[in-house]
Design an enzyme around this catalytic site. Structure first.
Site, PDB file in Angstrom:
ATOM      1  N   PRO A  41       6.326  -0.490   5.570  1.00  0.00           N
ATOM      2  CA  PRO A  41       6.989  -1.980   5.304  1.00  0.00           C
ATOM      3  C   PRO A  41       6.125  -2.324   3.726  1.00  0.00           C
ATOM      4  O   PRO A  41       5.190  -1.644   3.794  1.00  0.00           O
ATOM      5  CB  PRO A  41       6.687  -2.893   6.143  1.00  0.00           C
ATOM      6  CG  PRO A  41       5.918  -1.579   7.768  1.00  0.00           C
ATOM      7  CD  PRO A  41       5.759  -0.972   6.537  1.00  0.00           C
ATOM      8  N   GLU A  42       7.065  -2.520   3.099  1.00  0.00           N
ATOM      9  CA  GLU A  42       6.494  -3.688   2.035  1.00  0.00           C
ATOM     10  C   GLU A  42       6.761  -4.860   2.098  1.00  0.00           C
ATOM     11  O   GLU A  42       8.080  -5.271   3.020  1.00  0.00           O
ATOM     12  CB  GLU A  42       7.587  -2.679   0.604  1.00  0.00           C
ATOM     13  CG  GLU A  42       6.755  -0.850   0.409  1.00  0.00           C
ATOM     14  CD  GLU A  42       5.707  -1.450  -1.477  1.00  0.00           C
ATOM     15  OE1 GLU A  42       5.196  -2.500  -1.623  1.00  0.00           O
ATOM     16  OE2 GLU A  42       6.186  -0.340  -1.606  1.00  0.00           O
TER      17      GLU A  42
ATOM     18  N   HIS B  53       2.152   4.860  21.341  1.00  0.00           N
ATOM     19  CA  HIS B  53       1.278   4.173  19.846  1.00  0.00           C
ATOM     20  C   HIS B  53       2.394   2.575  20.341  1.00  0.00           C
ATOM     21  O   HIS B  53       2.325   1.882  18.645  1.00  0.00           O
ATOM     22  CB  HIS B  53       2.160   4.789  18.424  1.00  0.00           C
ATOM     23  CG  HIS B  53       1.667   5.832  18.222  1.00  0.00           C
ATOM     24  ND1 HIS B  53       0.491   6.432  18.337  1.00  0.00           N
ATOM     25  CD2 HIS B  53       2.174   7.167  17.316  1.00  0.00           C
ATOM     26  CE1 HIS B  53       0.602   7.804  17.778  1.00  0.00           C
ATOM     27  NE2 HIS B  53       1.201   8.053  17.802  1.00  0.00           N
TER      28      HIS B  53
ATOM     29  N   ARG C 120      -0.417   4.780  13.081  1.00  0.00           N
ATOM     30  CA  ARG C 120      -1.389   4.907  12.350  1.00  0.00           C
ATOM     31  C   ARG C 120      -2.439   3.994  12.446  1.00  0.00           C
ATOM     32  O   ARG C 120      -3.445   3.773  12.257  1.00  0.00           O
ATOM     33  CB  ARG C 120      -1.261   5.218  11.198  1.00  0.00           C
ATOM     34  CG  ARG C 120      -1.053   6.637  10.790  1.00  0.00           C
ATOM     35  CD  ARG C 120      -0.037   6.738   9.066  1.00  0.00           C
ATOM     36  NE  ARG C 120      -1.763   7.119   8.460  1.00  0.00           N
ATOM     37  CZ  ARG C 120      -0.816   7.733   6.943  1.00  0.00           C
ATOM     38  NH1 ARG C 120      -0.436   7.965   6.710  1.00  0.00           N
ATOM     39  NH2 ARG C 120      -2.243   7.080   6.618  1.00  0.00           N
TER      40      ARG C 120
ATOM     41  N   ARG D 107      -8.225  -7.043 -19.051  1.00  0.00           N
ATOM     42  CA  ARG D 107      -8.762  -6.444 -17.992  1.00  0.00           C
ATOM     43  C   ARG D 107      -8.082  -4.811 -18.921  1.00  0.00           C
ATOM     44  O   ARG D 107      -6.727  -4.773 -19.623  1.00  0.00           O
ATOM     45  CB  ARG D 107      -7.482  -6.511 -16.821  1.00  0.00           C
ATOM     46  CG  ARG D 107      -7.885  -8.217 -16.387  1.00  0.00           C
ATOM     47  CD  ARG D 107      -9.140  -8.123 -15.157  1.00  0.00           C
ATOM     48  NE  ARG D 107      -8.743  -6.952 -14.397  1.00  0.00           N
ATOM     49  CZ  ARG D 107      -8.430  -8.028 -13.153  1.00  0.00           C
ATOM     50  NH1 ARG D 107      -8.043  -8.631 -13.305  1.00  0.00           N
ATOM     51  NH2 ARG D 107      -8.740  -7.095 -12.473  1.00  0.00           N
TER      52      ARG D 107
END
Length: 267
Positions: A2-3, A91, A110, A152
């Site tokens: 999921p983003e 899960h 996970r 940076r």
DNA sequence: AGAATTACCTGAGCGC
DNA sequence: TGCGCTCAGGTAATTC
């Protein structure tokens, strides 16, 4: 995985279905994900109503009247909105049961996800306090990004994946937005000019909004169709022809992450 | 302070 | 068939 767009689509769907609904039961099956799951959820939440559901980066925040339920889906987590009390599978770590018969189930093979509880101001929570501006908000633009890259040396791709710089940009959309902005992922961040930062900020906004739009048919119960791989320009396409110039796409690793770009289209 | 590295975790895919 | 290996990658924590 999921983003931000998947989290936002999930948020909208859950907002429609759950705001105003009352928790009747919380069933805990896993003791810890990324962090321990607070056992007090099982006693605090029953009787409480979901007042609102908000998002900060990839975190979901459920306003539960007397505190906040904070959820992150990690790499492999998803929330299923079910009816009744179907038997849990492997899960399925956590169930939130609602008075109207809905059940919200957290599934995460996970265990990179987070489910926690806090009271007080969300902006003061340790996990949220250091997060940069929302990429879809007015606070995130070319000038902000230009200010952030100054001095940076880290690769620009790693910089935009840094949640302290901008919230919720993961590997997929970092690759996609850099392609759209025609900027090489490995460029030291500090070498970007203001106009490039503006292009990149706009590209990030574009790819995220487009994905949220395409996810409008996404259903929480059908987690598998979270996004649409066939629509990606570069992610997962190393070695395949660039969709713009047909040049084979390069695939390298930056900061241990798979990075795909077109050496002809991206400078 | 910024950059780099490690830790967490399981399933899938691969070579042998 | 199964073993061991690598990879996937978000992000907090740790180290340099």
């Amino acid at each position: 995985m999921p983003e931000l767009p998947e989290v936002e689509v999930t948020r909208r769907r859950l907002e429609r279905e759950l705001v105003g609904k009352r928790f009747t039961q919380v069933v805990l099956r896993a003791s810890k994900l990324r962090f321990p799951i607070p056992v007090e959820l099982t006693t605090i939440l029953p009787g409480r109503i979901v007042r609102s559901i908000e998002r900060r980066g990839k975190y979901l925040l459920f306003d539960c009247e007397c505190g906040w339920l904070l959820v992150h889906l990690g790499m492999t987590g998803f929330l299923q909105l079910l009816r009744g009390k179907p038997l849990p599978g492997k899960h399925d770590h956590l169930d939130f049961v609602f008075g109207d018969g809905h059940l919200l189930r957290f599934h995460d093979p996970r265990k990179f996800g987070i489910v926690t509880w806090f009271t007080g101001e969300p902006r003061q929570h340790p996990l949220l306090a250091g997060i940069g501006p929302e990429p879809l908000s007015g606070a995130f633009d070319g000038e902000y990004l230009f200010d952030s890259v100054r001095g940076r040396k880290v690769a620009i791709k790693q910089l935009i994946m840094n949640s302290a710089v901008v919230a919720g940009v993961g590997n997929i959309y970092a690759n996609e937005s850099l392609f759209r902005a025609r900027i090489r992922p490995g460029r030291p961040a500090g070498t970007l000019a203001l106009n490039e930062c503006s292009e990149l900020a706009a590209a990030i906004r574009y790819v995220l909004e487009k994905s949220i739009g395409e996810g409008s048919t996404y259903r929480v119960a059908e987690e598998a169709v979270a996004y649409y791989p066939q629509s990606f320009m570069v992610y997962g396409r190393g070695g395949e022809p660039c969709r713009l110039c047909q040049n084979p796409l390069d695939e390298i690793r930056l900061g241990g992450r798979s990075t795909v770009f077109c050496r002809r289209c991206q400078e």
